[in-house]
Design a protein around this motif. Structure first.
Motif, PDB file in Angstrom:
ATOM      1  N   ASN A   1       0.818  -1.216   0.000  1.00  0.00           N
ATOM      2  CA  ASN A   1       0.000   0.000   0.000  1.00  0.00           C
ATOM      3  C   ASN A   1       0.854   1.269   0.000  1.00  0.00           C
ATOM      4  OD1 ASN A   1      -2.271   1.622  -0.075  1.00  0.00           O
ATOM      5  ND2 ASN A   1      -2.508   1.649   2.162  1.00  0.00           N
ATOM      6  N   GLY A   2       1.821   1.303  -0.907  1.00  0.00           N
ATOM      7  CA  GLY A   2       2.608   2.522  -1.081  1.00  0.00           C
ATOM      8  C   GLY A   2       3.782   2.665  -0.138  1.00  0.00           C
ATOM      9  N   VAL A   3       3.895   1.804   0.859  1.00  0.00           N
ATOM     10  CA  VAL A   3       4.995   1.932   1.817  1.00  0.00           C
ATOM     11  C   VAL A   3       5.989   0.793   1.625  1.00  0.00           C
ATOM     12  CG1 VAL A   3       5.607   2.110   4.255  1.00  0.00           C
ATOM     13  CG2 VAL A   3       3.412   3.012   3.447  1.00  0.00           C
ATOM     14  N   ARG A   4       7.271   1.145   1.533  1.00  0.00           N
ATOM     15  CA  ARG A   4       8.290   0.118   1.350  1.00  0.00           C
ATOM     16  C   ARG A   4       8.603  -0.548   2.681  1.00  0.00           C
ATOM     17  NH1 ARG A   4      12.514   1.008  -3.132  1.00  0.00           N
ATOM     18  NH2 ARG A   4      10.456   1.088  -4.086  1.00  0.00           N
ATOM     19  N   ARG A   5       8.427  -1.850   2.739  1.00  0.00           N
ATOM     20  CA  ARG A   5       8.683  -2.601   3.973  1.00  0.00           C
ATOM     21  C   ARG A   5       9.890  -3.487   3.755  1.00  0.00           C
ATOM     22  NH1 ARG A   5       5.118  -0.374   7.733  1.00  0.00           N
ATOM     23  NH2 ARG A   5       3.251   0.234   6.579  1.00  0.00           N
ATOM     24  N   THR A   6      10.732  -3.588   4.772  1.00  0.00           N
ATOM     25  CA  THR A   6      11.970  -4.338   4.635  1.00  0.00           C
ATOM     26  C   THR A   6      12.093  -5.375   5.746  1.00  0.00           C
ATOM     27  OG1 THR A   6      12.981  -2.365   3.709  1.00  0.00           O
ATOM     28  CG2 THR A   6      14.467  -4.099   4.423  1.00  0.00           C
ATOM     29  N   ARG A   7      12.434  -6.588   5.376  1.00  0.00           N
ATOM     30  CA  ARG A   7      12.654  -7.645   6.366  1.00  0.00           C
ATOM     31  C   ARG A   7      13.854  -8.478   5.930  1.00  0.00           C
ATOM     32  NH1 ARG A   7       9.442  -4.785   8.259  1.00  0.00           N
ATOM     33  NH2 ARG A   7       7.423  -5.262   9.203  1.00  0.00           N
ATOM     34  N   CYS A   8      14.428  -9.202   6.898  1.00  0.00           N
ATOM     35  CA  CYS A   8      15.588 -10.043   6.587  1.00  0.00           C
ATOM     36  C   CYS A   8      15.154 -11.482   6.339  1.00  0.00           C
ATOM     37  CB  CYS A   8      16.563 -10.030   7.757  1.00  0.00           C
ATOM     38  SG  CYS A   8      17.243  -8.410   8.076  1.00  0.00           S
ATOM     39  N   TYR A   9      15.681 -12.079   5.297  1.00  0.00           N
ATOM     40  CA  TYR A   9      15.444 -13.498   5.051  1.00  0.00           C
ATOM     41  C   TYR A   9      16.747 -14.150   4.608  1.00  0.00           C
ATOM     42  CZ  TYR A   9      10.504 -12.230   5.069  1.00  0.00           C
ATOM     43  OH  TYR A   9       9.275 -11.761   5.439  1.00  0.00           O
ATOM     44  N   SER A  10      16.947 -15.396   5.038  1.00  0.00           N
ATOM     45  CA  SER A  10      18.127 -16.143   4.604  1.00  0.00           C
ATOM     46  C   SER A  10      17.768 -16.943   3.367  1.00  0.00           C
ATOM     47  CB  SER A  10      18.583 -17.130   5.689  1.00  0.00           C
ATOM     48  OG  SER A  10      18.862 -16.442   6.873  1.00  0.00           O
ATOM     49  N   PRO A  11      18.512 -16.778   2.283  1.00  0.00           N
ATOM     50  CA  PRO A  11      18.252 -17.607   1.103  1.00  0.00           C
ATOM     51  C   PRO A  11      18.437 -19.076   1.468  1.00  0.00           C
ATOM     52  CG  PRO A  11      19.788 -15.832   0.578  1.00  0.00           C
ATOM     53  CD  PRO A  11      19.602 -15.821   2.064  1.00  0.00           C
ATOM     54  N   ALA A  12      17.590 -19.933   0.886  1.00  0.00           N
ATOM     55  CA  ALA A  12      17.638 -21.351   1.230  1.00  0.00           C
ATOM     56  C   ALA A  12      18.410 -22.162   0.201  1.00  0.00           C
ATOM     57  CB  ALA A  12      16.215 -21.899   1.346  1.00  0.00           C
ATOM     58  N   GLY A  13      18.734 -21.549  -0.934  1.00  0.00           N
ATOM     59  CA  GLY A  13      19.358 -22.305  -2.014  1.00  0.00           C
ATOM     60  C   GLY A  13      20.863 -22.428  -1.860  1.00  0.00           C
ATOM     61  N   SER A  14      21.464 -23.179  -2.786  1.00  0.00           N
ATOM     62  CA  SER A  14      22.913 -23.334  -2.787  1.00  0.00           C
ATOM     63  C   SER A  14      23.575 -22.031  -3.202  1.00  0.00           C
ATOM     64  CB  SER A  14      23.298 -24.436  -3.775  1.00  0.00           C
ATOM     65  OG  SER A  14      24.673 -24.326  -4.097  1.00  0.00           O
ATOM     66  N   ALA A  15      24.741 -21.761  -2.606  1.00  0.00           N
ATOM     67  CA  ALA A  15      25.481 -20.544  -2.957  1.00  0.00           C
ATOM     68  C   ALA A  15      26.159 -20.690  -4.316  1.00  0.00           C
ATOM     69  CB  ALA A  15      26.515 -20.236  -1.876  1.00  0.00           C
TER      70      ALA A  15
END
Lengths: 354, 373
Positions: free
Chosen positions: A74-88
């Motif tokens: 709704n127009g507001v930028r929200r930021t959260r942390c997530y760890s990628p689950a895939g291979s590097a």
């Protein structure tokens, strides 16, 4: 190409080349990191798995790290942390598995509304929850719930490396239906040297039942004393593992990603004093909540990320006054000290350069 | 000058302030995706005009292309400075948390560096609106625009300075932050502005570099035509911005204030001063857009951090509140307001107040005088 881009940048001052490229296609940006959702899959009722194609500035990541993911709601930028689950070792591809928390604005939104073509903002990968190089001979990975993502990334990365040492993943979930990646975990567990042990706290389908304890540890990885242990999960699991390792004198061999928020034991009843945000000239009575929340309540929008004290995005200078770290309870009253707004609660009058 | 404190009774000022606060709260609570879509759309139009304008000047040997190019580039600069730059840098879109719409990060297509301007405009001008000796936008330290400014033979050149400022407006806005007038009077030291000067030099060289060196060079033999085109676009924008901004605070019926009467101002009194010290310009939707909605100067001064696209929507309500409290709501078409400002600039070149007779305070102090009697 580099020289051409530099010329374009000079011609397109002051906005810069990305602000024009994105009007053609948001994924054309050169400096900003973004990612386009290419696949959406809901493996278990409460989670969503997004496959992402990052833009050209994405530097790749190391298994176990996290990224700050931004999405406009709704127009507001929200930021959260997530760890990628895939291979590097799969450049150009990123996988996030996100559990929709009951009160999680972003996680619920992504669970509900993520679709192919959605463009997300990404930070550079961050965090030191990573495997050493060369890889340890014996590795124990312990996870609970959505904490599986960074350790799964490690497991998949090791598989891509054809790692032959002893690796055990001990994963906790309420029931078998709550475990994402079940088939793949089975496949990974069949590799030489690798074991995947599922423990269920409610329901009996897994190899182990109930909560973490020494019995589980001995069953899953009898060699745990000689191993490096990587742990990511909810606070009760973290506390239980940390306690057992401390008693065994193994704390140094235990690496923890505090990915789920620490329970903030906030007592707002005795909050006193005033909070002054000097740069914006805003002032308000101390409510006893973390400074990030107080700043937002005052109409400010300080930069931030994880909201749980791990990513340091919300670091600001505290000019004066004392703050309590909600995780440790420690009070610090140094002048001109850098603090993280999201986990600092004012104790009396505080001045923040924000 | 009418006494600011005498306009309304203290109780009325408080009620009036509360009504304004409530109006503001209603708008803030309603902000959302449509506001972001609006500004993103304006940005898209501006960037497209910019690219088209630059491209057309590559065909500048063909007069219609040159004229269209200058037109597109002028519009681009006007949109960039007014509806996008001015408003984004006011923090109107900070709530979106989008770095590209952040007041602290945005930079505009003009020589004045954003950081310098934010201080003198957002803080000094918007806090001390129309307070003589505090609001440095009253005459910009160059002009005599208020009868209370002491006359000096220097002001004989008032009309000439105004015309020069209009043509060079972007440079005027930039140099404004050096506070020459106060340095000359010894109130500030030249050395205090080292950082400000450094930012100006960096920003101005980038702007001059693209408009007067790089783009002309890229068009090869057309370089002089391109340079002329870019200069014309800058001048069109200068004249436009000057006109809109001078009509915001300087038409004849707009008031100014003294430091004493604004001491210990309440929120309601602050709102009151913004209304008395600002003037709107009437016009259609396109005119409002090109003015950056500064044609709603009154609404902008009441709520400088609310997205400007909301001003036309709340204007009827603001006006109704003004009527309810018997407050003036200055407004008029551009030509009328411009003429009023021009007349004032010419009159104030000469000593004296420039007013035939001071306007009667239109509201309550008459009643209060009666009561006192």
């Amino acid at each position: 190409m580099g020289r051409l881009a530099a010329l374009a940048g000079t011609l397109l001052t002051p906005h810069g080349i990305d602000r024009y490229l994105e009007l053609i296609d948001p994924m054309l940006v050169r400096e900003e990191i973004r990612a386009e959702v290419t696949e959406v899959c809901r493996q278990t009722p409460g989670t969503v798995t997004l496959t992402l194609r990052p833009s050209r500035a994405w530097p790749g990541f190391t298994a176990g790290q996290y990224v700050r993911v931004s999405v406009d709601i709704n127009g507001v930028r929200r930021t959260r942390c997530y760890s990628p689950a895939g291979s590097a070792h799969r450049p150009g591809r990123l996988e996030l598995t996100i559990r929709a928390h009951d009160h999680g604005l972003v996680s619920r939104y992504l669970h509900r509304a993520a679709r192919q073509g959605l463009v997300l903002g990404l930070s550079r990968p961050e965090g030191g929850f990573t495997l050493p190089d060369p890889r340890p001979e014996k590795l124990l990975l312990i996870s609970g719930g959505s904490g599986i993502t960074p350790v799964l990334s490690m497991l998949r990365t090791l598989a891509d490396e054809d790692h032959r040492g002893d690796v055990t993943l001990l994963h906790y979930a309420a029931t078998a239906a709550d475990v994402p990646y079940r088939e793949e975990l089975e496949r990974l567990g069949a590799r030489p040297g690798t074991r995947v042990v599922l423990a269920h706290t409610r329901g009996g389908a897994g190899r182990l039942r109930g909560r973490f304890g020494e019995r589980h540890l001995k069953e899953a990885a009898p060699w745990y004393r000689d191993a490096r242990t990587y742990l990511c999960g909810p606070e009760p699991l973290r506390d239980a593992v940390a306690e057992l390792y401390a008693d065994a004198g193994l704390s140094e061999r235990l690496h923890t990603e505090e990915f789920t928020p620490p329970s903030m034991r906030l007592d707002t009843s005795d909050a006193s004093g005033r909070v002054r945000f000097t740069r914006s000239g805003t002032e308000a009575a101390n409510t006893g909540r973390p400074l990030l929340e107080q700043a937002e309540a005052a109409g400010l929008n300080p930069e931030h990320g994880c909201r749980m004290g791990i990513c340091f995005s919300c670091t600001q200078v505290k000019a004066k006054g004392a703050v309590r770290d909600v995780r440790s309870g420690e009070v610090s009253d140094d002048e001109n000290e850098e603090i993280q707004l999201c986990i600092s609660v004012p104790v009396g009058d505080v001045e923040i350069d924000c | 000058m009418t006494g600011l404190q005498d306009r309304l009774t203290p109780q009325q000022v408080e009620d009036f302030g509360r009504e304004m606060d409530e109006l503001r709260q209603r708008v803030v609570a309603d902000l959302g995706k449509s506001d972001v879509d609006y500004i993103q759309n304006v940005i898209k139009i501006q960037r497209s005009l910019e690219i088209s304008g630059r491209a057309l000047l590559f065909a500048g040997f063909f007069p219609p292309a040159w004229i269209a190019g200058v037109g597109a580039l002028s519009l681009s600069k006007i949109l960039d400075n007014m509806e996008i730059g001015h408003n984004v840098m006011h923090g109107q879109y900070d709530w979106t948390r989008d770095p590209a719409l952040s007041s602290q990060r945005f930079e505009w297509d003009t020589v004045a560096p954003a950081e310098n301007w934010r201080h003198s405009h957002n803080y000094i001008h918007h806090t001390y609106t129309n307070i003589l000796d505090k609001d440095r936008d009253v005459g910009y330290g160059i002009l005599r625009i208020d009868p209370e400014q002491k006359w000096h033979p220097y002001y004989l050149g008032n009309p000439v300075y105004a015309v020069v400022l209009a043509f060079m407006f972007q440079w005027g806005v930039m140099l404004h932050d050096l506070e020459f007038d106060r340095v000359v009077k010894g109130e500030r030291k030249w050395s205090e502005f080292a950082e400000v000067r450094k930012r100006m030099l960096r920003k101005a060289s980038r702007q001059v570099g693209k408009d007067y060196v790089l783009f002309p060079l890229l068009t090869g033999p057309l370089a002089p035509l391109t340079l002329l085109g870019n200069a014309s676009a800058n001048v069109v924008r200068n004249l436009w911005a000057f006109s809109i901004i001078f009509c915001g605070h300087f038409p004849a019926d707009v008031e100014s204030f003294t430091e004493q009467e604004t001491e210990n101002e309440s929120r309601g009194q602050w709102y009151l001063r913004q209304i008395l010290g600002s003037a709107n310009i009437t016009g259609g939707p396109l005119f409002h857009l090109l003015s950056g909605n500064l044609s709603h100067q009154i609404e902008h001064h009441l709520f400088p951090d609310i997205p400007a696209c909301r001003y036309p929507k709340i204007a009827p309500e603001v006006r109704a509140i003004c009527e309810k409290y018997g407050l003036p709501y200055h407004t008029g078409p551009l030509h009328k307001q411009l003429f009023s400002v021009a007349k004032k600039i010419v009159k104030l070149a000469l000593p004296g107040s420039g007013r035939a007779n001071a306007p009667e305070p239109s509201t309550l102090n008459r009643d209060r005088n009666l009561e006192a009697a």
